[in-house]
Design an enzyme around this catalytic site. Structure first.
Site, PDB file in Angstrom:
ATOM      1  N   ASP A  37       1.234  31.032 -26.215  1.00 39.76           N
ATOM      2  CA  ASP A  37       2.424  30.714 -25.397  1.00 39.76           C
ATOM      3  C   ASP A  37       2.833  29.257 -25.640  1.00 39.76           C
ATOM      4  O   ASP A  37       3.990  28.946 -25.931  1.00 39.76           O
ATOM      5  CB  ASP A  37       2.046  30.935 -23.926  1.00 39.76           C
ATOM      6  N   THR A 121      -6.601  38.426 -25.199  1.00 37.09           N
ATOM      7  CA  THR A 121      -7.977  38.192 -25.696  1.00 37.09           C
ATOM      8  C   THR A 121      -8.366  36.721 -25.699  1.00 37.09           C
ATOM      9  O   THR A 121      -9.475  36.368 -26.122  1.00 37.09           O
ATOM     10  CB  THR A 121      -8.139  38.720 -27.140  1.00 37.09           C
ATOM     11  N   TYR A 124      -7.083  35.122 -21.060  1.00 28.58           N
ATOM     12  CA  TYR A 124      -7.191  36.250 -20.114  1.00 28.58           C
ATOM     13  C   TYR A 124      -8.478  37.054 -20.271  1.00 28.58           C
ATOM     14  O   TYR A 124      -8.724  37.985 -19.512  1.00 28.58           O
ATOM     15  CB  TYR A 124      -5.949  37.148 -20.212  1.00 28.58           C
TER      16      TYR A 124
END
Ligand code: APR
Length: 173
Positions: A37, A121, A124
């Site tokens: 992100d 993965t 999270y």
């Protein structure tokens, strides 16, 4: 043509991919974060965050789309994978949904190619092997029924995930 030549597994940085869309492993706020992100927002520039602010967040397992701005990819499909909580809170279902909803959005926008990171993965904490099985199963069953997108690329950043995908892929073909 078989679906297996519509799926590619590559090792690399998704922000460099020239696919029609790259998928961002976002959080529910869609206001950026770390991991992939953070990398996507850094590469796309501040216009991406401004566009995300207008989307009103994204529920886990759903997907929303923005332009790619300074990225080589024309579009970014933001999806939110589940946080791993031990496996009894619909995590597998929600991870599959994140892949499926991203593919459906790519079809709606008539995109030919889409690149996925390994959703959930990292931060999270979703077990990598199970996540890879879910990703390959969901994408292959989608491609059997849909001609768009034509090509799905798994763009894998770390060696561990890359080895897992290769092993599953060879078993599935
Ligand atoms: N290109 C491709 N994959 C990448 C890149 C990159 N540039 N950077 C990291 N990755 C990989 C990681 O190696 C991991 O396998 O993306 C995968 C997903 O990890 P995270 O980015 O941590 O995403 P996730 O586990 O889904 O957690 C989402 O992390 O960054 C925050 O805002 C995000 O809160 C959200 C959470």
């Amino acid at each position: 043509m078989t679906i297996w030549n519509r799926i590619e597994i590559i090792r690399g940085d998704i922000t460099l991919m020239t696919a029609d869309a790259i998928v961002n492993a976002a959080n529910n706020s869609l206001l950026g974060g770390g991991g992939v992100d953070g990398a996507i927002h850094r590469a796309a520039g501040p216009a991406l965050l401004s566009a995300c602010r207008t989307l009103g967040g994204c529920a886990t397992g759903e997907a929303k789309i923005t332009r790619g701005y300074r990225l080589p990819a024309k579009w970014v499909i933001h999806t939110v994978g589940p946080v791993w909580r031990g496996g009894h809170k619909k995590e597998a279902y929600l991870l599959a949904s994140a892949y499926r909803e991203s593919l459906l959005l790519a079809r709606e926008y008539e995109l030919k190619s889409i690149a996925f990171p390994n959703i959930s993965t990292g931060v999270y904490g979703f077990p990598k092997e199970m996540a890879a099985e879910i990703a390959i199963e969901e994408v292959s069953s989608y491609l059997k029924l849909n001609s768009l997108p034509e090509k799905v690329i798994f763009c894998i950043f770390d060696q561990e995930n890359f080895d897992i995908y290769q092993e599953i892929f060879q078993r599935s073909e």
